[in-house]
Design a protein around this motif. Sequence first.
Motif, short mmCIF file in Angstrom:
data_model
loop_
_atom_site.label_atom_id
_atom_site.label_comp_id
_atom_site.label_asym_id
_atom_site.label_seq_id
_atom_site.Cartn_x
_atom_site.Cartn_y
_atom_site.Cartn_z
N PRO A 101 0.81 -1.33 -0.04
CA PRO A 101 -0.09 -0.07 0.03
C PRO A 101 0.82 1.27 0.09
O PRO A 101 1.96 1.23 0.42
CB PRO A 101 -0.87 -0.20 1.37
N ASN A 102 0.47 2.33 -0.72
CA ASN A 102 0.94 3.50 -0.50
C ASN A 102 0.88 4.21 0.89
O ASN A 102 -0.08 3.61 2.02
CB ASN A 102 0.81 4.74 -1.63
N ILE A 103 1.41 5.35 1.25
CA ILE A 103 1.26 5.68 2.79
C ILE A 103 -0.11 6.17 2.98
O ILE A 103 -0.63 6.10 4.29
CB ILE A 103 2.47 6.72 2.90
N ARG A 104 -0.77 6.84 1.96
CA ARG A 104 -2.16 7.27 2.35
C ARG A 104 -3.21 6.22 2.48
O ARG A 104 -4.14 6.29 3.22
CB ARG A 104 -2.85 8.15 1.01
N GLU A 105 -2.80 4.90 1.80
CA GLU A 105 -3.87 3.79 2.06
C GLU A 105 -3.39 3.20 3.36
O GLU A 105 -4.50 2.85 4.00
CB GLU A 105 -3.15 2.71 0.80
#
Length: 307
Positions: A235-239
């Motif tokens: 996941p990216n950091i926002r996810e």
Amino acid sequence: MSKPIATDQSQCFDPDGKAIPCQGTGQDGETRTGAPWPEPRFTDQGPCVLDNLTGLMWTKDANPEEFPLSWEEALAAVQAMNRDQAHGYSDWRLPTRPQLFSLISHTEINPALPKGHPFENVFAGYYWTADSCARFPNQAWYLHLGGARVFSGMKHGSYMVWPVRVDEPGPWRMAAPTGDRFITHENWAEDSLTGLGWMQTSSLPAKPVSWPQALELVRKLNEDDAMGFNDWRLPNIRELDSLIDLAAHTPALTPGHPFPHVELGYWSSTTSVYDPSYAWVLYTQDGRIGVGFKTGEDFFAWPVRSL
């Protein structure tokens, strides 16, 4: 459903921080998932700026109080703006952590705001949010606008103030966590709040790994059609941040979540452009967002897929 905002990261990097082609890396710069940004992102309205993504209106001056204040002083300063109907409005507030984080760029630094933003007088340091830390109620969350780290600090500390108000709802909504947000399936869970599917075994393998190892782990999961899917990713950091429930701690996940064992820290697929030999990391005990040295075997991988 409120899909997390996409980051603006379009480059990919090797463990030493050197830019590389994105194809086949599984990094944030390749997957580019999340709610897209509108064009233009911001509308300059004189003393105020409207974020066309969130519908939030910010003061164009990102440091209207000029000097750092304690948390209580920050709240009082916003109340004074409302009494004076600053810029014609009486509903200014200190931004919540999600609201302030929504402004962040993961491509720009000093300040970590989207390229071409119209804001003035931005201080590349810490800014208060309105949210107290659930684990330490005498602390509140603040965000570093130089590089985008998110931490909590003592409320008697002194940080900057950037008022916000809700103008009109934008295309992206900040949905609040609910007790029944997760729908369990065989070995994975659907987050009805964000439309993401997370492995219930949230620590693969059962030991911390380096960032390159985490990316390789997810690649092998797809080769093996893990759980019948071949679209798992890091996941990216926002996810990762979308999992956080600021009302909870240890872990800072919504009570009743279906994950049997939550580790203290997880790698994201997003590189820190402040120093590209580091990647963004989510700390689950209370929800801090920091960075980890990519080659260090210090954090875990938590695979996710879009539904």
